[in-house]
Design an enzyme around this catalytic site. Sequence first.
Site, short mmCIF file in Angstrom:
data_model
loop_
_atom_site.label_atom_id
_atom_site.label_comp_id
_atom_site.label_asym_id
_atom_site.label_seq_id
_atom_site.Cartn_x
_atom_site.Cartn_y
_atom_site.Cartn_z
N LEU A 98 101.50 25.09 44.67
CA LEU A 98 102.56 24.45 43.92
C LEU A 98 102.02 23.66 42.72
O LEU A 98 101.17 22.78 42.88
CB LEU A 98 103.36 23.52 44.84
CG LEU A 98 104.51 22.74 44.19
CD1 LEU A 98 105.58 23.70 43.69
CD2 LEU A 98 105.10 21.74 45.18
N ASP A 99 102.55 23.98 41.55
CA ASP A 99 102.26 23.25 40.30
C ASP A 99 100.77 23.20 39.95
O ASP A 99 100.32 22.32 39.23
CB ASP A 99 102.81 21.82 40.36
CG ASP A 99 104.33 21.80 40.34
OD1 ASP A 99 104.93 22.71 39.72
OD2 ASP A 99 104.93 20.89 40.93
N GLU A 100 99.99 24.14 40.46
CA GLU A 100 98.56 24.16 40.16
C GLU A 100 98.11 25.52 39.60
O GLU A 100 96.94 25.87 39.66
CB GLU A 100 97.74 23.80 41.40
CG GLU A 100 97.95 22.36 41.86
CD GLU A 100 97.02 21.96 42.99
OE1 GLU A 100 96.01 22.68 43.22
OE2 GLU A 100 97.29 20.94 43.64
#
Length: 326
Positions: free
Chosen positions: A268-270
Amino acid sequence: MSKRKSMAEDSATMEVAATSTTAAAATSAAGGGGAGDEQTPAKKIATIRIEGPDSKGIVAAFAQLLYGHGCNIIDAEQHTDVELKRFFQRIVFDYGSMHTDRVSLSNGIGEVCSRFTMTHDIDWGETRKKICIMVSKYDHVIWELLLRHKAGELPCDVALIISNHEDLRTVADHFNIRYEVFKITKATKREQEDKEIELMKSLGVDLVVLARYMQIITDEFCQAYKHAVINIHHSFLPAFIGAKPYHRAHARGVKLVGATAHYATETLDEGPIIEQDVARISHRHTVDDLLAKGRVLEREILVRAVLAHLEDRIIVYENKCVVFGS
């Protein structure tokens, strides 16, 4: 010869010359030309992206290959990651005057890549990419995307807008774009995502843009569109995770706000970062000021990231992006 006869002959000669000139002009306007005339071939623009171990002679090999097939290089840019000893290159070339064919050129590219242990991707520029925009209730990003697309700044076709709410249907209607709602719950997420993916695949969607889509997409979704889902969010992560990040950032007295556009991955979000930017903040700015600056950044950064993808300017490796032309 009398003077009167001479004048008559001169007049006849001028009439013949005028008639010949008129005929020549008409022939030229109709597209006809003399035996020595040559028409310039129409431009056909392709883009190739290359990645592999760094080695001497790669640039020269591809330049010679394209020249040998009669292609003209319009733009070329390369990068070397000295730590990983990896080489990256993007070449834009005109194959309109190519004196072989695409099969022969493709075989030649494959041979050069095999010689240098490279991988490559080529876009012949014949079809526009199709995108799907996914939204929830925030509308500032989708308006920016659609207005820029209408202005001709995004070379793609917007095939579909998907949402988990009805709220932004009027935006889609304004631009005459198909709008589909898939209600998402914990129990139905996978089933609904499969329907979304099936629909997008049936429409030939190449890129999915999460324009403040407030749902976490699953690993299966990311795998279905690997390195083809672009997300936008504020750049406070991981400092201010969760709800109301701008409020907590203001309470902390931050001096910068920013936005990040990245490819969505299973983490997530990386995912690999495509584009970022920031704006300065002072003690005089309110929470509303931070929110307004954040919206401006999100609009611009997402457009830049989408454009880079559409123009084949990105190569992803090691959870990073090489973004040419930036």
